[in-house]
Design a protein around this motif. Structure first.
Motif, PDB file in Angstrom:
ATOM      1  N   PRO A   7       0.836  -1.208   0.000  1.00  0.00           N
ATOM      2  CA  PRO A   7       0.000   0.000   0.000  1.00  0.00           C
ATOM      3  C   PRO A   7       0.873   1.261   0.000  1.00  0.00           C
ATOM      4  CG  PRO A   7      -0.573  -1.448   1.847  1.00  0.00           C
ATOM      5  CD  PRO A   7       0.622  -2.020   1.188  1.00  0.00           C
ATOM      6  N   PRO A   8       0.411   2.333  -0.635  1.00  0.00           N
ATOM      7  CA  PRO A   8       1.206   3.575  -0.705  1.00  0.00           C
ATOM      8  C   PRO A   8       1.581   4.141   0.662  1.00  0.00           C
ATOM      9  CG  PRO A   8      -0.671   3.716  -2.196  1.00  0.00           C
ATOM     10  CD  PRO A   8      -0.837   2.456  -1.394  1.00  0.00           C
ATOM     11  N   GLU A   9       0.738   3.942   1.681  1.00  0.00           N
ATOM     12  CA  GLU A   9       1.044   4.479   3.011  1.00  0.00           C
ATOM     13  C   GLU A   9       2.272   3.813   3.617  1.00  0.00           C
ATOM     14  OE1 GLU A   9      -2.148   3.190   2.359  1.00  0.00           O
ATOM     15  OE2 GLU A   9      -2.918   5.164   1.798  1.00  0.00           O
ATOM     16  N   LYS A  10       2.467   2.530   3.330  1.00  0.00           N
ATOM     17  CA  LYS A  10       3.623   1.818   3.876  1.00  0.00           C
ATOM     18  C   LYS A  10       4.854   1.968   2.988  1.00  0.00           C
ATOM     19  CE  LYS A  10       1.399  -1.501   6.743  1.00  0.00           C
ATOM     20  NZ  LYS A  10       1.887  -2.535   7.615  1.00  0.00           N
ATOM     21  N   ARG A  12       5.971   4.706   1.659  1.00  0.00           N
ATOM     22  CA  ARG A  12       6.590   6.023   1.779  1.00  0.00           C
ATOM     23  C   ARG A  12       7.921   5.919   2.503  1.00  0.00           C
ATOM     24  NH1 ARG A  12       2.475  10.218   4.085  1.00  0.00           N
ATOM     25  NH2 ARG A  12       4.344  11.450   3.849  1.00  0.00           N
ATOM     26  N   ARG A  15       7.607   9.336   7.434  1.00  0.00           N
ATOM     27  CA  ARG A  15       6.303   9.810   7.854  1.00  0.00           C
ATOM     28  C   ARG A  15       6.479  11.055   8.707  1.00  0.00           C
ATOM     29  NH1 ARG A  15       5.522   3.997   9.230  1.00  0.00           N
ATOM     30  NH2 ARG A  15       4.630   3.115   7.363  1.00  0.00           N
ATOM     31  N   ARG A  16       5.541  11.929   8.599  1.00  0.00           N
ATOM     32  CA  ARG A  16       5.561  13.115   9.443  1.00  0.00           C
ATOM     33  C   ARG A  16       4.906  12.759  10.769  1.00  0.00           C
ATOM     34  NH1 ARG A  16       3.754  17.782   5.161  1.00  0.00           N
ATOM     35  NH2 ARG A  16       5.558  17.533   3.831  1.00  0.00           N
TER      36      ARG A  16
END
Length: 54
Positions: A7-10, A12, A15-16
């Motif tokens: 998934p794109p969230e993982k 990256r 992370r901010r």
């Protein structure tokens, strides 16, 4: 070769979050402490007396 879908969230790179803000705030605080120490330890600057050659 079996490819996995991530998934794109993982996927990256970073992370901010609060830790980034904490590092920036601590860095700013250290810079201010160093600036204050440099200002406090420097001798006072006096303007040249009137009528002296530069």
């Amino acid at each position: 070769m079996d490819q996995k879908t991530i998934p794109p969230e993982k996927a990256r790179q970073g992370r901010r979050g609060w830790h980034v803000l904490a590092i920036l705030v601590v860095g700013l605080a250290l810079a201010l402490v160093a600036w204050y120490a440099a200002e406090w330890s420097a001798p006072p600057v006096t303007p040249p007396a009137e009528g002296t050659a530069n």
